[in-house]
Every structure is written in C-alpha cells, then in structure tokens.
Design an enzyme around this catalytic site. Structure first.
Site: not given
Ligand code: CAA
Length: 409
Positions: A340, A281, A366
């Site tokens: 498992v 179980q 991501e």
């Molecule tokens: N859509 C459109 N615009 C957006 C948005 C969204 N989802 N999120 C934020 N913005 C815009 C905001 O409106 C803002 O615009 P303005 O300057 O014109 O006002 C601007 O972007 C800045 O936004 P924030 O102040 O919210 O930005 P932040 O510096 O606080 O960062 C965060 C936000 C969510 C932490 C972002 O930096 C983030 O997602 N970080 C993680 C990075 C990431 O995912 N990296 C992955 C790399 S890819 C990878 O890993 C692929 C792989 O190898 C397979």
C-alpha cells in the site's frame, strides 16, 4: 465448541493501561530503539508501574491473576506499537510459566513476586544450535554434584537474554531415559559461569535482545530444579508453550493491527490520479482483506486464550491454531501494508518497513508454523473417536453397493 469469550473489568483495565503506555512510551521510541537495537527500559518501567507484569501471576505471589486472556490483550496492545516490545513483555510470562505450572510452593514464593512487581525480567532457554523444532533433542547437561547441579552447554535464541534476571533452563539430567530425560532448572543472572556470549543481529524485533546463553560449569542448588523432581522438564516445556502461544499469537494480532493502521492512514492520505489511493477499488480490497483477516485472527486468539485459561482439553490445538493463523496473518498484512505504501514502504524512513521485518519471526519462534500444523493434525487424530458415527456414510473403497452413491471399484 469454543468457550465463551468475555472480558472482565480487570482485563479491560489492563488492556487500557497497556494501550496508554504503548502510545506514550513505546510507539514514539520504536524506530529509534529499532535502529540502535536497544531495549526500551523506559516502557518496561512504565509497565511495571502500571502493574502489567502482575497480569499473568496469581494473587498468592503478588500478581493479579488476570489470566491468559488479559495477558493476550496486554501483549496485543504493546505489540501494536512495537512488535519487539510486545514479545519483550510476553517472554516474561513464557519464562515464568515453567515455575507457575511446575514449581514448588517455595519456588513460586521465591521468584514470582519480584517478576510481578516488574523488578526482575525472565527468559526461557529451550532452543539450542542443534535442537530447535525437535525440542527433546537438546543437549545442555546438568549433572548432580552433592546438593547442586552443574550445568554445561549453550542455548540459542534466548529472547530477553541479558535483560532478564531469571532464566528457566531446560537441561538433560538423565541421558539414558527416554521420557524423563529433561529437567527445567532456574539459573539467575550473575551465577558464576553463566554468560551472554552473542547478541544476535536480527532482521526484525530489534528492540528486544535475542542471545546465546553459555553455561560453563554453572553450579546451582538442587532447590532450583523446577518442581523438585527431575525428568518433568519436557512436559513443563510443552505445558508452558500451550499457555504462551496465545501470547505470541496476540503479539501477531497487535503487529498486524499496527501495520494495518499505518496502511489505512497512508491510503487515505496519498493521492494518485486525483484521489486518495483508498478510493481505488484494488487498494480498498487490500485494506478490507487485511482488516478482515486481522479481526478473524484476533477472535481466534481470544478463544485460544480462554481455552488455555480454563484448561480445556483442546488447549494445545487451540493455542497452535491461534499461533499459526495469527502469525501467518501478521506476515500477510505486513506485506500488504508495504504494498500500500508502494516505493515509500520499501524505505526505512517509513515505519511500515519495520512492521514487515518484525513480522517474519512470528512464523518461526515459539514453534514454527510447520510444527503448529503438526500439533493441530495430531489432535485431530485424537478427535476421531467422536466421529465414529460418520464411518457408515463413507463407503470403503471396495464396497459395491452404497445407496446409489458413486462407489470406487
Ligand atoms: N502438554 C503436556 N505434555 C505434553 C504436551 C503438552 N502440550 N505435548 C507433549 N507432551 C508430552 C507427551 O505426553 C509425552 O509424554 P510421555 O513421554 O510421558 O508420554 C512427551 O511430552 C513427548 O511428547 P511427543 O512425543 O509429542 O513429543 P515430540 O518429540 O514428538 O515433540 C513437538 C512434540 C510438538 C514437536 C515439540 O517438540 C514442540 O513443540 N517443538 C517446538 C519447540 C518450540 O516451540 N520451541 C520454541 C522455543 S521458545 C521460543 O521460541 C521463545 C522465544 O524466543 C520468544
């Protein structure tokens, strides 16, 4: 309220094709390519022949316009057989999305058809040594010089690096601007000064290359600036991640399902105390929990994919929830799958060890799952306006008389 989830005949057809390729071209070679750290070109060619790279590209550019839900289902099927190949496929969408969401018509016509045909692979260059979660903190510099940009610096963790022909590279074009600092520029393989300097030796997803990309005075025409206007790169990166995170979440669902499938087969074969261990179980509970969590993740991912496809206002939140939840589930299910298998699970002779190694990165790339939770919580603050009516039912800490409810003094 979540959007309706319904699968179009095209979506089902693409998922069926992906499942067939996963069984014939991906699964049989997954252990070998994992050991050799080699890319599965044979499976990529099969995906191209089946039209799977057309999934996420609009018909005007040679795609099928099948949408984000179809992309999720295709990625899930491929990742079920090999998580590394799942991301190798999905990164083509990640790298193409900046062009799709922000590119000019000319740029879409120039790059997307060859991606749709599976002739050219794509990569996404955002992260750097000192800029991971803080994506705005990147430092690769692109300087205007006549009709060109000249790019200098290094990118880290470029998935599909070396395999890809087209790289969406996020660069600083205006270091003095706060909100318009970054631009996305396409760099094509073979451009002088552009090189792969380090192929990472990874714990998991060893069937897809992750590399450092170096830019030593790489000169590209201004025509390669995505959207034609500098300063919109960060926005395009964020919009891209909103569209791509359901894909990495789907990779996680596939990875979880793959580990669960192995555990299910093994638990019903392995005999201890005279019966299959699935009859015990505590093991049955493990399998049932793994199945429930995988299924819950699957439908959250589909809901997020539909939100992204429809451009719903909660797209970012749904994408972050799906990415975070599904990848946590994948890690948990892979860990339980090893349990498992017992001692055999710890041995590389058995496929479940690879599932475990492959799962960890899902919680990191991501956007780490810590970042996803920040995105979710930030969106919840934005939703407070719709909850205004509840305030009357929550006494303030100093309120003395509130309908008999206990009140803090
Ligand atoms: N859509 C459109 N615009 C957006 C948005 C969204 N989802 N999120 C934020 N913005 C815009 C905001 O409106 C803002 O615009 P303005 O300057 O014109 O006002 C601007 O972007 C800045 O936004 P924030 O102040 O919210 O930005 P932040 O510096 O606080 O960062 C965060 C936000 C969510 C932490 C972002 O930096 C983030 O997602 N970080 C993680 C990075 C990431 O995912 N990296 C992955 C790399 S890819 C990878 O890993 C692929 C792989 O190898 C397979």
């Amino acid at each position: 309220m979540p959007n309706d989830i319904s699968f179009s005949p095209l979506c089902n057809e693409l998922a069926d094709k992906a499942r067939a390729i996963a069984q014939t071209h991906v699964l049989p070679n997954a252990a070998k390519y994992d050991r050799l750290q080699e890319y599965n070109w044979d499976a990529a060619r099969a995906c191209a022949a089946a039209g799977l790279f057309r999934t996420f590209i609009q018909p005007e550019y040679g795609g099928l316009g099948a949408g984000i839900l179809a992309l999720a289902r295709v990625t899930e099927e491929l990742a079920r057989a090999d998580s590394g190949f799942g991301v190798a496929f999905a990164v083509n969408a990640l790298g193409s999305f900046p062009i799709i969401v922000g590119g000019t018509e000319e740029q879409k016509q120039r790059w997307l058809p060859s991606v749709a045909r599976g002739e050219k692979m794509v990569a996404f260059c955002l992260s750097e040594k000192f800029a991971g979660s803080d994506a705005q903190g990147l430092s690769v510099r692109a300087v205007e010089d006549g009709d060109d940009y000249v790019i200098c610096g290094e990118k880290k963790w470029t998935t599909n690096g070396g395999v890809a022909d087209i790289y969406s590279v996020f660069c600083v074009t205006d270091p003095n601007s706060k909100s318009r600092r970054i631009s996305a520029i396409v760099v094509e393989k073979g451009t002088p000064g552009f090189s792969i300097q380090k192929v990472e030796n990874k714990m998991g997803i060893r069937t897809v290359p992750v590399v450092e990309t170096h830019f030593d005075h790489v000169r590209v025409p201004k025509a390669n600036l995505i959207g034609g206007r500098p300063g919109y790169g960060f926005k395009h990166a964020m919009m891209t991640l909103d569209l791509a995170r359901p894909g990495v979440a789907a990779q996680a669902v596939g990875a979880a399902q793959g580990a669960l499938d192995l555990a299910n087969v093994y638990a019903n074969r392995r005999q201890q105390f005279g019966v299959p261990i699935s009859n015990h179980q505590l093991v049955a509970k493990m399998l049932a929990d793994m199945a429930m969590k995988t299924e819950a993740a699957r439908w959250l991912v589909y809901a997020a994919a539909v939100a992204a496809e429809k451009g719903s206002a909660d797209t970012s939140k749904m994408a972050a929830m799906a990415k975070c939840f599904a990848t946590d589930v994948a890690m948990e299910v892979a860990t339980e799958a090893v349990q498992v298998f017992g001692g055999y699970g710890f041995m590389e002779d058995y496929p479940v060890a690879k599932c475990f190694r492959d799962a960890k990165i899902l919680q990191i790339y991501e956007g780490t799952n810590q970042i996803q939770r920040i995105v979710i919580a930030r969106h919840m603050v934005k939703e407070l306006g719709a909850l205004e009516h509840l305030k009357q039912y929550i006494p303030t800490e100093t309120q003395k008389d509130y309908g008999g409810a206990p009140v803090a003094t």
